[in-house]
Scaffold this motif. Sequence first.
Motif, PDB file in Angstrom:
ATOM      1  N   ARG B  70      23.700  13.541 -61.948  1.00 11.81           N
ATOM      2  CA  ARG B  70      24.071  12.123 -61.964  1.00 11.81           C
ATOM      3  C   ARG B  70      23.544  11.497 -63.255  1.00 11.81           C
ATOM      4  N   LEU B  71      24.238  10.513 -63.714  1.00 16.17           N
ATOM      5  CA  LEU B  71      23.880   9.860 -64.982  1.00 16.17           C
ATOM      6  C   LEU B  71      23.760   8.367 -64.725  1.00 16.17           C
ATOM      7  N   LEU B  72      22.566   7.830 -64.930  1.00 20.34           N
ATOM      8  CA  LEU B  72      22.345   6.408 -64.698  1.00 20.34           C
ATOM      9  C   LEU B  72      21.857   5.752 -65.975  1.00 20.34           C
ATOM     10  N   ILE B  73      22.405   4.582 -66.277  1.00 16.07           N
ATOM     11  CA  ILE B  73      21.889   3.852 -67.435  1.00 16.07           C
ATOM     12  C   ILE B  73      21.337   2.517 -66.959  1.00 16.07           C
ATOM     13  N   GLY B  74      20.395   1.979 -67.729  1.00 19.52           N
ATOM     14  CA  GLY B  74      19.776   0.702 -67.375  1.00 19.52           C
ATOM     15  C   GLY B  74      18.324   0.889 -67.013  1.00 19.52           C
ATOM     16  N   ASP B  75      17.686  -0.227 -66.694  1.00 17.12           N
ATOM     17  CA  ASP B  75      16.237  -0.167 -66.436  1.00 17.12           C
ATOM     18  C   ASP B  75      15.919   0.212 -64.988  1.00 17.12           C
ATOM     19  N   LEU B  76      16.920   0.675 -64.252  1.00 17.49           N
ATOM     20  CA  LEU B  76      16.773   1.194 -62.884  1.00 17.49           C
ATOM     21  C   LEU B  76      16.263   0.120 -61.921  1.00 17.49           C
ATOM     22  N   SER B  77      16.575  -1.140 -62.200  1.00 17.13           N
ATOM     23  CA  SER B  77      16.148  -2.215 -61.296  1.00 17.13           C
ATOM     24  C   SER B  77      17.100  -2.333 -60.110  1.00 17.13           C
ATOM     25  N   ASP B  78      18.266  -1.701 -60.199  1.00 16.50           N
ATOM     26  CA  ASP B  78      19.205  -1.685 -59.079  1.00 16.50           C
ATOM     27  C   ASP B  78      18.789  -0.526 -58.158  1.00 16.50           C
ATOM     28  N   THR B  81      21.450   1.659 -56.033  1.00 16.88           N
ATOM     29  CA  THR B  81      22.171   2.683 -56.785  1.00 16.88           C
ATOM     30  C   THR B  81      21.259   3.853 -57.100  1.00 16.88           C
ATOM     31  N   LEU B  82      20.014   3.543 -57.481  1.00 15.66           N
ATOM     32  CA  LEU B  82      19.063   4.586 -57.825  1.00 15.66           C
ATOM     33  C   LEU B  82      18.795   5.496 -56.632  1.00 15.66           C
ATOM     34  N   ALA B  85      21.692   7.705 -55.915  1.00 19.74           N
ATOM     35  CA  ALA B  85      21.831   8.749 -56.929  1.00 19.74           C
ATOM     36  C   ALA B  85      20.807   9.864 -56.706  1.00 19.74           C
TER      37      ALA B  85
END
Lengths: 566, 89
Positions: B70-78, B81-82, B85
Motif C-alpha cells: 500500500r502507498l500512503l502520502i501525507g502526514d498520516l493524520s487520517d 485510512t492508515l 491500510a
Amino acid sequence: MAETPSATAQTATLKKVATGITGFDEITLGGLPQGRPTLICGFAGCGKTLFGMSFLVNGATQHGEPGVFMSFEERTQDLIENVGSLDYNLQALVDQKLLAIDHVYVDSSEIEETGEYDLEGLFVRLGYAIDSIGAKRVVLDTIEALFSSFKDAAVLRAELRRLFYWLKERGVTAVVTGERGEGLLTRFGIEEYVSDCVILLDNRVADQITTRRLRVIKYRGSSHGTNEYPFFIDEQGLTVMPITAAGLDHQALEDIVPTGIIGLDRMLDKGGYYRGSSVLVSGLAGTGKTTFAASFVQATCQRGERCLMFSFEEAESQLLRNLGSVGLKLKGYIDQDLLRVESARPSLYGLEVHLARMYREITEFQPHTVIIDPISAFHGPQSEVHATLLRLVDLLKQRNITAVFTSLSDAKTIRGELDRAISSLMDTWVSLSSVEADGEYNRLLYVLKARGMGHSNQVREYHIDQRGITLVSPYIGPHGVLTGSARLNQEARERSEAVLRKQLIEQRKREKQKNRNELERKIAEMRAALDAQEQEESLLDVDESRQLQSDDDIRQQLALARGVAE
Amino acid sequence: MEICELRLYVSGNTTRSTRAIQNLRSLCDSEMAGAYTLEVIDIYQNPGAARDAQIIAVPTLMKLKPLPTRLLIGDLSDTATLRSALGIE
C-alpha cells in the motif's frame, strides 16, 4: 544572425542561452532567457518533447553544458529509443555525464492521501540529478501530468509555484512543457507561474498537408519576432524558419556570372546574369526549362562554385540521366560536393516547410547558386505562394546567391495575378516558347527583361541536342521571324539566289575582260603598225642623207674633173 | 501473524515529517507492538532512494508486507485510512 542595435543592448541586460535549434536562436535574438524557466506549450504531437530534448542535446554537444531531462510521461528507455530515430545518441551523453534522465512515475490509483504533504521528493530528485552532473539546463516534460496523480490541486499549484522559484534560485535555464488546454495555453494554467518566456507550438493541417508553426507569445525583457514561424522535424531535429519580413537591404553586386549558354550570354549586354540576381525561366511543357537551369548549374560548377538544386519533379538519378542525354554531365560535380540535388514532391510538405527545409539546406551547404525547378509546382492560396517565394528570394539575395527559378507558364499567356507577382520578384526573365508552323514545333527564346543591363530584343530559335542548348542566329525577314524548316527554306532560297547573282556577275566580268583583251590587242597591233611606220620613216631619212652625200661626192668629182680640164 | 514491514520516506525534520513519524509510531505501538518493522528514510540524506522508489510527495509511507503493498502520502493524520491500510480492525 541579424544583429540589430536593440538586440545588442538587450543582451547586455538579459543573458540568453542558445538552444542550438536552427532558426530559433535568431527569432529570439539569442535563445532562451538564462537562469529562468521557459514554457513550451502546444497540443499533443506538436514537438514539445523534441524541443526540450534538442535544447539539452545541443547544449551538451555544442556548448558542453550538461542537462537534466525529467520526464513525467515517457519512460527513460522509451525516450532514448524514440529520439534515437533522430541523430541523437542519448545513451552516449548519459554515459559521458552530459545528460541525466529521470522518469517520474506516479500511479494515482495506488496512492491514498492521509493528510498534509508536499512535493519535496520532486525537488530532492531534481536537485540530486542537477548536482550529479553539474547541470545548467533542465527540461520538465510534461509537469502537468502531476495533476492527474494528486488530488489536492491547491497543494500542487503552491508546489509548482515554489518549484519555478526554486529553479530560478538554482540558476538553471529550464524548459517546462505543457499540453494545450481549451481556452488556455496549458491544461492547468501553469503559464501563470512560468511567465518569463512562453512559446507556443502548433500543428495545423490544411489540404491534407501538415504545417508546424512556432510563435513566441511572450519574452519578458527582450524583443523577439512576433510572427508565426514554420518549423519542421526531421532526423536533424527541429528547424525553425526565421525569415518572415521582406528585407530589401541586400547589397547589389557588379559581378557577372555566365549563363552556361553562349548564345544567351551574347543576348545580355553584360555577358551573363548579375551575381545574386533572381532569374526566371518560364515556358510551356517541353521547352527545356530544366536544361536551361542545368546549363547554369554546369557553368557554376565549372568555376568551382557550389550549386544547390531543388528538384520538385524529378528524382536525382532521373534528373542526372536526362540531363546526361543533352550533354550535361553533372554526376562528377556531385562527387566533388560542388553540386547537391534535393528532390521532394511538392505535396509532401506545406509551402512553409519546404521553405524551412530550403533555408536549412542553404544555410548548411552555402551554395553560390540555387535552382528551384519548378516554382509552379507549389500549389496553395496565391497569397501564400507569393509570400513564400518572396521570403525565398529575399533569403537568397541577402546571401548573394544567384537563383534560377523555372516556371511552367508562358509570358504570353500569364495565368493570373500570381505570375505577375512572381515577375516583379525576378531580375531577369527568360521566356521560352514553342511555335507551330509548317507541321513542326520550333523552340523560341526571348529575354523579357534583364534589370540593370541592356539585352537583345530579338526572338531566337534554339536547339537542344546532345551538345546542350545552341542558339541559332535569327532570320528576320519581311514576314517576321522564320524558324525551323521555314528558316532553312528561306536561307536556302537566299543561298541559291546568291549563287545565281554571283554567276551572272562573273559572266559579265568575263565579257568585260574579253572586250578589254580585244582592245588591248588592237592597241598592240596599232602600236606595231606605228613602229613599222616609224622604222620606214627613219630608213627614208638615211636614204635621203646618203643621196645628199653622193650628190656632194659627184659634185666634187665633177669639179675636180672640170678643174683638171681648166 | 506476519511481521508488518513499513518504510517511511521523510524530508529531514520538518514538522510534517516529524508528525508523520509520530502518528505512525503511536498507532503501531498501540495496535501491533513488536509485530512491525519501520525503516525511516530521509530523502535529504539519501536522494537516490527517492528516485529509485519513485517518491514525489513527502511524507510517503510504503507498506511492503504483508501483501498487497500500500502507498500512503501525507502526514498520516487520517487515522481511519492508515488503520485500513495497515490492516488494523
